[in-house]
Design a protein around this motif. Structure first.
Motif, PDB file in Angstrom:
ATOM      1  N   SER A  88       0.786  -1.032   0.080  1.00 27.44           N
ATOM      2  CA  SER A  88      -0.011  -0.158  -0.006  1.00 27.44           C
ATOM      3  C   SER A  88       0.910   1.286   0.034  1.00 27.44           C
ATOM      4  O   SER A  88       0.555   2.146  -0.815  1.00 27.44           O
ATOM      5  N   PHE A  89       1.970   1.211   0.579  1.00 21.89           N
ATOM      6  CA  PHE A  89       3.073   2.302   0.529  1.00 21.89           C
ATOM      7  C   PHE A  89       3.491   2.515  -0.727  1.00 21.89           C
ATOM      8  O   PHE A  89       3.746   3.656  -1.405  1.00 21.89           O
ATOM      9  N   LEU A  90       3.889   1.544  -1.647  1.00 22.15           N
ATOM     10  CA  LEU A  90       4.263   1.619  -2.918  1.00 22.15           C
ATOM     11  C   LEU A  90       3.334   1.904  -3.886  1.00 22.15           C
ATOM     12  O   LEU A  90       3.876   2.816  -4.707  1.00 22.15           O
ATOM     13  N   GLN A  91       1.934   1.721  -3.443  1.00 19.02           N
ATOM     14  CA  GLN A  91       1.086   2.544  -4.542  1.00 19.02           C
ATOM     15  C   GLN A  91       1.025   3.862  -4.319  1.00 19.02           C
ATOM     16  O   GLN A  91       0.851   4.511  -5.217  1.00 19.02           O
ATOM     17  N   THR A  92       0.976   4.192  -3.090  1.00 24.91           N
ATOM     18  CA  THR A  92       0.670   5.756  -2.912  1.00 24.91           C
ATOM     19  C   THR A  92       1.393   6.194  -1.881  1.00 24.91           C
ATOM     20  O   THR A  92       1.260   6.396  -0.548  1.00 24.91           O
ATOM     21  N   PRO A  93       2.877   6.216  -2.001  1.00 22.31           N
ATOM     22  CA  PRO A  93       3.592   6.664  -0.904  1.00 22.31           C
ATOM     23  C   PRO A  93       3.425   8.063  -0.494  1.00 22.31           C
ATOM     24  O   PRO A  93       3.291   9.123  -1.026  1.00 22.31           O
ATOM     25  N   THR A  94       3.083   8.079   0.888  1.00 22.95           N
ATOM     26  CA  THR A  94       2.950   9.386   1.625  1.00 22.95           C
ATOM     27  C   THR A  94       3.600   9.029   2.901  1.00 22.95           C
ATOM     28  O   THR A  94       3.862   8.111   3.603  1.00 22.95           O
ATOM     29  N   PRO A  95       4.221  10.403   3.517  1.00 24.82           N
ATOM     30  CA  PRO A  95       4.740  10.463   4.980  1.00 24.82           C
ATOM     31  C   PRO A  95       3.748   9.701   6.008  1.00 24.82           C
ATOM     32  O   PRO A  95       4.266   8.909   6.923  1.00 24.82           O
ATOM     33  N   ALA A  96       2.519   9.824   6.010  1.00 20.30           N
ATOM     34  CA  ALA A  96       1.658   9.535   7.035  1.00 20.30           C
ATOM     35  C   ALA A  96       1.586   7.894   6.766  1.00 20.30           C
ATOM     36  O   ALA A  96       1.746   7.011   7.836  1.00 20.30           O
ATOM     37  N   LEU A  97       1.535   7.388   5.532  1.00 21.20           N
ATOM     38  CA  LEU A  97       1.821   5.744   5.638  1.00 21.20           C
ATOM     39  C   LEU A  97       3.107   5.385   6.062  1.00 21.20           C
ATOM     40  O   LEU A  97       3.171   4.233   6.544  1.00 21.20           O
ATOM     41  N   LEU A  98       4.501   6.051   5.717  1.00 17.43           N
ATOM     42  CA  LEU A  98       5.649   5.602   6.275  1.00 17.43           C
ATOM     43  C   LEU A  98       5.613   5.547   7.605  1.00 17.43           C
ATOM     44  O   LEU A  98       6.278   4.643   8.318  1.00 17.43           O
ATOM     45  N   HIS A  99       5.148   6.446   8.496  1.00 20.57           N
ATOM     46  CA  HIS A  99       5.303   6.342   9.698  1.00 20.57           C
ATOM     47  C   HIS A  99       4.252   6.083  10.729  1.00 20.57           C
ATOM     48  O   HIS A  99       4.291   5.934  11.879  1.00 20.57           O
ATOM     49  N   CYS A 100       2.989   5.238   9.977  1.00 20.48           N
ATOM     50  CA  CYS A 100       1.960   4.976  11.040  1.00 20.48           C
ATOM     51  C   CYS A 100       2.316   3.366  11.299  1.00 20.48           C
ATOM     52  O   CYS A 100       3.035   2.521  10.749  1.00 20.48           O
ATOM     53  N   LYS A 101       1.772   3.203  12.340  1.00 16.68           N
ATOM     54  CA  LYS A 101       1.710   1.726  13.107  1.00 16.68           C
ATOM     55  C   LYS A 101       0.718   0.892  12.427  1.00 16.68           C
ATOM     56  O   LYS A 101      -0.305   0.972  11.888  1.00 16.68           O
ATOM     57  N   THR A 102       1.609  -0.454  12.175  1.00 19.20           N
ATOM     58  CA  THR A 102       0.866  -1.533  11.611  1.00 19.20           C
ATOM     59  C   THR A 102      -0.241  -2.007  12.701  1.00 19.20           C
ATOM     60  O   THR A 102      -0.353  -1.799  14.003  1.00 19.20           O
TER      61      THR A 102
END
Length: 108
Positions: A88-102
């Motif tokens: 999901s990060f590779l589809q739409t890379p955003t800083p929020a997705l990069l730093h969110c917890k799984t």
């Protein structure tokens, strides 16, 4: 100028204290003190060096053991969740997705 002199004096004082502590830590015993205790020195030389001590064995209770299948299922689900997060990060890379917890219960 006064502040510079105060800093220099405190530095010299700290250096003196450090030298005294280093001298006390590296001081060797007097030769007369070593000669006075030959029995202790012989006993210490005869005993084997035990730098690495064997670890204590703590028995686990039977009810505390988890089946290996349960652990493997948890690891597999964690890997699937991490792969989905990466896709999901590779589809739409955003800083929020990069730093969110799984949502995985395992913390990486």
């Amino acid at each position: 100028m006064e502040m510079l002199l105060m800093g220099a004096c405190l530095s010299l004082f700290g250096l003196a204290v450090t030298c005294l502590a280093f001298g006390a830590a590296t001081r060797t015993e007097e030769p007369s003190a070593v000669e006075a205790k030959p029995a202790v020195a012989k006993a210490a030389a005869a005993s084997p060096a035990r730098f690495f001590v064997s670890p204590a064995i703590i028995p686990m209770a039977e009810h505390a053991q988890v089946p290996i299948e349960a652990l493997l299922l948890q690891i597999e689900s964690h890997v699937r969740l991490e792969q989905a997060a990466a896709e999901s990060f590779l589809q739409t890379p955003t800083p929020a997705l990069l730093h969110c917890k799984t949502i995985s219960p395992l913390v990486n």
